[in-house]
Motif scaffolding. Structure first.
Motif, short mmCIF file in Angstrom:
data_model
loop_
_atom_site.label_atom_id
_atom_site.label_comp_id
_atom_site.label_asym_id
_atom_site.label_seq_id
_atom_site.Cartn_x
_atom_site.Cartn_y
_atom_site.Cartn_z
N LYS A 187 41.67 42.99 48.43
CA LYS A 187 40.60 42.96 47.44
C LYS A 187 39.64 44.14 47.53
N ARG A 188 39.49 44.74 48.70
CA ARG A 188 38.51 45.83 48.83
C ARG A 188 38.85 47.00 47.92
N GLY A 246 35.35 48.08 39.81
CA GLY A 246 33.91 48.10 39.60
C GLY A 246 33.16 47.00 40.30
N GLU A 247 33.05 47.08 41.61
CA GLU A 247 32.35 46.04 42.36
C GLU A 247 30.88 45.95 41.97
N GLU A 248 30.34 47.05 41.41
CA GLU A 248 28.95 47.00 41.01
C GLU A 248 28.72 46.01 39.86
N ARG A 249 29.79 45.66 39.16
CA ARG A 249 29.68 44.68 38.08
C ARG A 249 29.77 43.25 38.62
N GLY A 250 29.87 43.12 39.92
CA GLY A 250 29.89 41.79 40.53
C GLY A 250 31.13 40.98 40.19
N LEU A 251 32.25 41.66 40.06
CA LEU A 251 33.48 40.95 39.71
C LEU A 251 33.88 39.96 40.79
N LYS A 252 34.23 38.78 40.37
CA LYS A 252 34.80 37.78 41.28
C LYS A 252 36.31 37.91 41.13
N LEU A 253 36.94 38.51 42.09
CA LEU A 253 38.37 38.79 41.98
C LEU A 253 39.20 37.69 42.62
N LEU A 305 47.83 38.35 38.88
CA LEU A 305 47.74 39.23 37.71
C LEU A 305 46.35 39.11 37.10
N GLN A 306 45.75 40.25 36.82
CA GLN A 306 44.40 40.28 36.26
C GLN A 306 44.47 40.28 34.73
N PRO A 307 43.42 39.79 34.08
CA PRO A 307 43.46 39.65 32.61
C PRO A 307 43.42 40.96 31.84
N PHE A 342 47.44 43.89 39.45
CA PHE A 342 47.77 42.75 40.30
C PHE A 342 47.03 42.92 41.61
N ILE A 343 46.37 41.85 42.07
CA ILE A 343 45.66 41.89 43.35
C ILE A 343 46.40 40.99 44.34
#
Length: 171
Positions: free
Chosen positions: A111-112, A119-126, A130-132, A141-142
């Motif tokens: 995840k890092r 964009g971690e500055e957007r506070g994404l909860k990952l 597969l990502q949207p 994909f994470i």
């Protein structure tokens, strides 16, 4: 670029590009991706069917023949992710590589790296999987990190999901 710890393994038309945060200490010392003694990366590639035969860190350049490439969001340092500072990340350079090579899928090994690139500055909860949304045209994909240091978060299931997605992009 001569300042890179590990060279990118990129070309047009790749099925998947694996992206880590930075080369770990053992990988930097050996000059090969995912070379730490506790890293599950190479075993997982084979177990999930992403490669047809067992390979190891020294074989990383050969993965192009399977449509697999490598890069990191931090190219000029190595070591534990905990030592990274914001200025180490070259997100613009990373995104430029994706635009240029246009892989079908970019798979973040942990995840890092994904937080930095997305964009971690957007506070994404990952979440794993597969990502949207797309990232400069590539599916995202994470994955749980294969690093031995992250073994408490390990699950092979998202890796099986990635393998199914990658096989689907080939058909």
């Amino acid at each position: 670029m001569s300042d890179e710890v590990l060279p990118d393994v990129l070309t047009a038309g790749l099925r998947v590009v694996f992206c880590g945060t930075q080369a770990g200490t053992a990988s930097a010392r050996r000059g090969a991706y995912y070379a730490g003694p506790g890293n599950k990366f190479w075993k997982t590639l084979f177990e999930t069917g992403l490669i047809p035969q067992p390979l190891g860190p020294a074989d990383f350049p050969d993965l192009l023949r399977y449509g697999i490439g490598f890069t990191d969001v931090v190219k000029e340092t190595s070591g534990p992710d905990a030592a990274l500072m914001r200025q180490h990340f070259d997100i613009a350079g990373f995104l430029g590589k994706l635009r240029l090579h246009a892989p079908a899928v970019v798979a973040f090994n942990g995840k890092r790296a994904a937080q930095a690139a997305l964009g971690e500055e957007r506070g994404l909860k990952l979440a794993y999987g597969l990502q949207p949304s797309l990232l400069v045209g590539s599916r995202v994909f994470i994955l749980p990190s294969t690093s031995g240091a992250a073994s408490g978060f390990w699950s092979i299931e998202p890796w099986h999901e990635l393998a199914a997605l990658v096989k689907e992009t080939n058909s």
